[in-house]
Design an enzyme around this catalytic site. Structure first.
Site, short mmCIF file in Angstrom:
data_model
loop_
_atom_site.label_atom_id
_atom_site.label_comp_id
_atom_site.label_asym_id
_atom_site.label_seq_id
_atom_site.Cartn_x
_atom_site.Cartn_y
_atom_site.Cartn_z
N HIS A 1 -1.90 2.41 -5.87
CA HIS A 1 -2.62 1.16 -5.60
C HIS A 1 -2.73 0.29 -6.86
O HIS A 1 -2.90 -0.93 -6.76
CB HIS A 1 -4.01 1.48 -5.05
CG HIS A 1 -4.39 0.59 -3.90
ND1 HIS A 1 -3.78 0.66 -2.67
CD2 HIS A 1 -5.32 -0.39 -3.80
CE1 HIS A 1 -4.32 -0.24 -1.85
NE2 HIS A 1 -5.26 -0.88 -2.52
N LYS B 1 -1.92 -2.16 7.80
CA LYS B 1 -3.16 -1.56 8.29
C LYS B 1 -3.64 -2.29 9.55
O LYS B 1 -3.53 -3.51 9.64
CB LYS B 1 -4.22 -1.67 7.19
CG LYS B 1 -5.55 -1.05 7.50
CD LYS B 1 -6.38 -0.94 6.25
CE LYS B 1 -6.76 -2.27 5.69
NZ LYS B 1 -7.89 -2.92 6.35
N ARG C 1 0.86 -1.18 0.00
CA ARG C 1 0.00 0.00 0.00
C ARG C 1 0.90 1.24 0.00
O ARG C 1 2.04 1.18 0.46
CB ARG C 1 -0.88 0.02 1.25
CG ARG C 1 -1.78 -1.20 1.41
CD ARG C 1 -2.55 -1.12 2.73
NE ARG C 1 -3.47 -2.23 2.88
CZ ARG C 1 -3.22 -3.34 3.56
NH1 ARG C 1 -2.05 -3.48 4.18
NH2 ARG C 1 -4.11 -4.32 3.65
N TYR D 1 -9.52 -10.53 -7.27
CA TYR D 1 -8.58 -10.78 -8.36
C TYR D 1 -8.98 -11.98 -9.21
O TYR D 1 -8.59 -12.07 -10.37
CB TYR D 1 -7.15 -10.94 -7.80
CG TYR D 1 -6.71 -9.67 -7.11
CD1 TYR D 1 -6.41 -8.52 -7.84
CD2 TYR D 1 -6.66 -9.59 -5.72
CE1 TYR D 1 -6.07 -7.34 -7.20
CE2 TYR D 1 -6.31 -8.42 -5.08
CZ TYR D 1 -6.01 -7.29 -5.83
OH TYR D 1 -5.68 -6.12 -5.20
N HIS E 1 -4.28 -9.21 3.58
CA HIS E 1 -5.73 -9.20 3.71
C HIS E 1 -6.14 -10.10 4.88
O HIS E 1 -5.70 -11.25 4.95
CB HIS E 1 -6.40 -9.72 2.43
CG HIS E 1 -6.29 -8.77 1.28
ND1 HIS E 1 -6.49 -9.16 -0.03
CD2 HIS E 1 -6.01 -7.45 1.23
CE1 HIS E 1 -6.34 -8.13 -0.83
NE2 HIS E 1 -6.04 -7.08 -0.09
N ARG F 1 -0.20 -2.33 -6.77
CA ARG F 1 -0.57 -3.41 -5.84
C ARG F 1 -1.55 -4.37 -6.50
O ARG F 1 -1.41 -5.59 -6.40
CB ARG F 1 -1.16 -2.78 -4.57
CG ARG F 1 -1.60 -3.76 -3.50
CD ARG F 1 -1.89 -2.97 -2.23
NE ARG F 1 -2.74 -3.66 -1.28
CZ ARG F 1 -2.29 -4.51 -0.34
NH1 ARG F 1 -1.01 -4.79 -0.28
NH2 ARG F 1 -3.13 -5.07 0.51
#
Length: 304
Positions: free
Chosen positions: A245, A173, A149, A280, A271, A248
């Site tokens: 992004h 995050k 990120r 994806y 994630h 990414r």
């Protein structure tokens, strides 16, 4: 994480990635600030990470009683959807409370990606004869090579890079730590950048451990990274709107296309839910659909 912080990030996103006009930008921000005011006044100061679908639905119901036009109401929904799509895309929220709102049909949200050829075009557009160019080259390679990120990129610490075992410790995050594998190619670029560029420059003592610095020897901002990538894309002749992004997304998509297991991609992206990573697979399915449409003999006959 406050409304004002996320609204400011959203403003930068609309301005630098979506290229919104001033009027449209002002309208979207005005709509989200109204939702913020309602949340602070009537929802006991509930923040953007915790406001629910039911909260937003009640807010829109209260507004609808004030006899605004249908066009205005549709824009409120578009603004709210755009805001929470942004938070979802930037992985600030795992869920999207605006998904079930009735309004303009946006369909499945699929992030933009670059082909490997486009990534190379962007990298080849960098003037690596300058120290600034060498820094930007290293940044792009780390973004794409590690799937970071933008916040993780600008906070990346030299002390978290293990050149011997080839991995980077990322404080992601939600204070979640993960270890991202580092390709030998990328590791060499980082070493060369530190030795040939970074060590020559004056560095602010507060940022001595931060890898990528601005010309004043301080940490870089998200906005500057957005601007660098936008300018490089234009120089490379790539017309689609891209952001940090996008690299990414491209990292994950290219891994999946080349046979990587979705669970490993989930780990590398950080994630917490496999559902977030599964977007994806939709990109891969879109690609397969295009192959069938373009190359299946029945479609060729039909398109004659």
């Amino acid at each position: 994480m406050t409304w004002d912080e996320k609204i400011k990030d959203f403003e930068n996103f609309l301005k630098f990635e979506r290229n919104f006009s001033e009027n449209t930008l002002d309208a979207y921000l005005r709509d989200i600030k109204k939702l913020r005011d309602y949340s602070e006044r009537d929802l006991e100061n509930t923040g953007p990470l915790h406001i629910s679908y039911e909260n937003i639905q009640e807010y829109l119901f209260q507004l609808s009683k004030q006899k605004f036009s249908e066009r205005t109401q549709a824009r409120w929904i578009s603004s709210i959807k755009a805001f929470f799509n942004y938070l979802s895309e930037d992985e600030i929220r795992e869920d999207n409370p605006s998904t079930l709102l009735e309004g303009p049909k946006l369909g499945l949200y699929l992030p933009d990606t670059l082909s490997f050829h486009d990534v190379e075009r962007i990298i080849n557009a960098i003037d690596v004869s300058t120290d600034l160019g060498k820094r930007n080259h290293c940044m792009i390679e780390v973004l794409y090579g590690c799937g970071l990120r933008v916040s993780e990129l600008i906070d990346m610490r030299i002390s978290n890079i293990n050149f011997k075992e080839l991995y980077i410790k990322i404080d992601g995050k939600g204070d979640k730590t993960r270890f991202v594998p580092l390709a030998e190619f990328t590791a060499k670029l980082i070493k060369d950048f530190i030795r040939d560029v970074r060590m020559k420059n004056k560095i602010n003592k507060r940022f001595e451990d931060i890898l990528f610095l601005n010309s004043r020897g301080s940490a870089m901002s998200r906005v500057i990274v957005f601007i660098i990538i936008k300018e490089l894309a234009e120089k490379a002749g790539i017309s689609k709107k891209i952001s940090p992004h996008t690299f990414r997304h491209s990292f994950a998509t290219h891994l999946l296309q080349n046979g990587a297991d979705l669970r490993y991609i989930q780990e590398m992206l950080g994630h917490s839910s496999i559902a977030t990573t599964e977007i994806y697979t939709h990109l891969k399915n879109e690609e397969l659909r295009d192959v069938i449409i373009n190359y299946h003999p029945r479609n060729r006959v039909a398109n004659g």
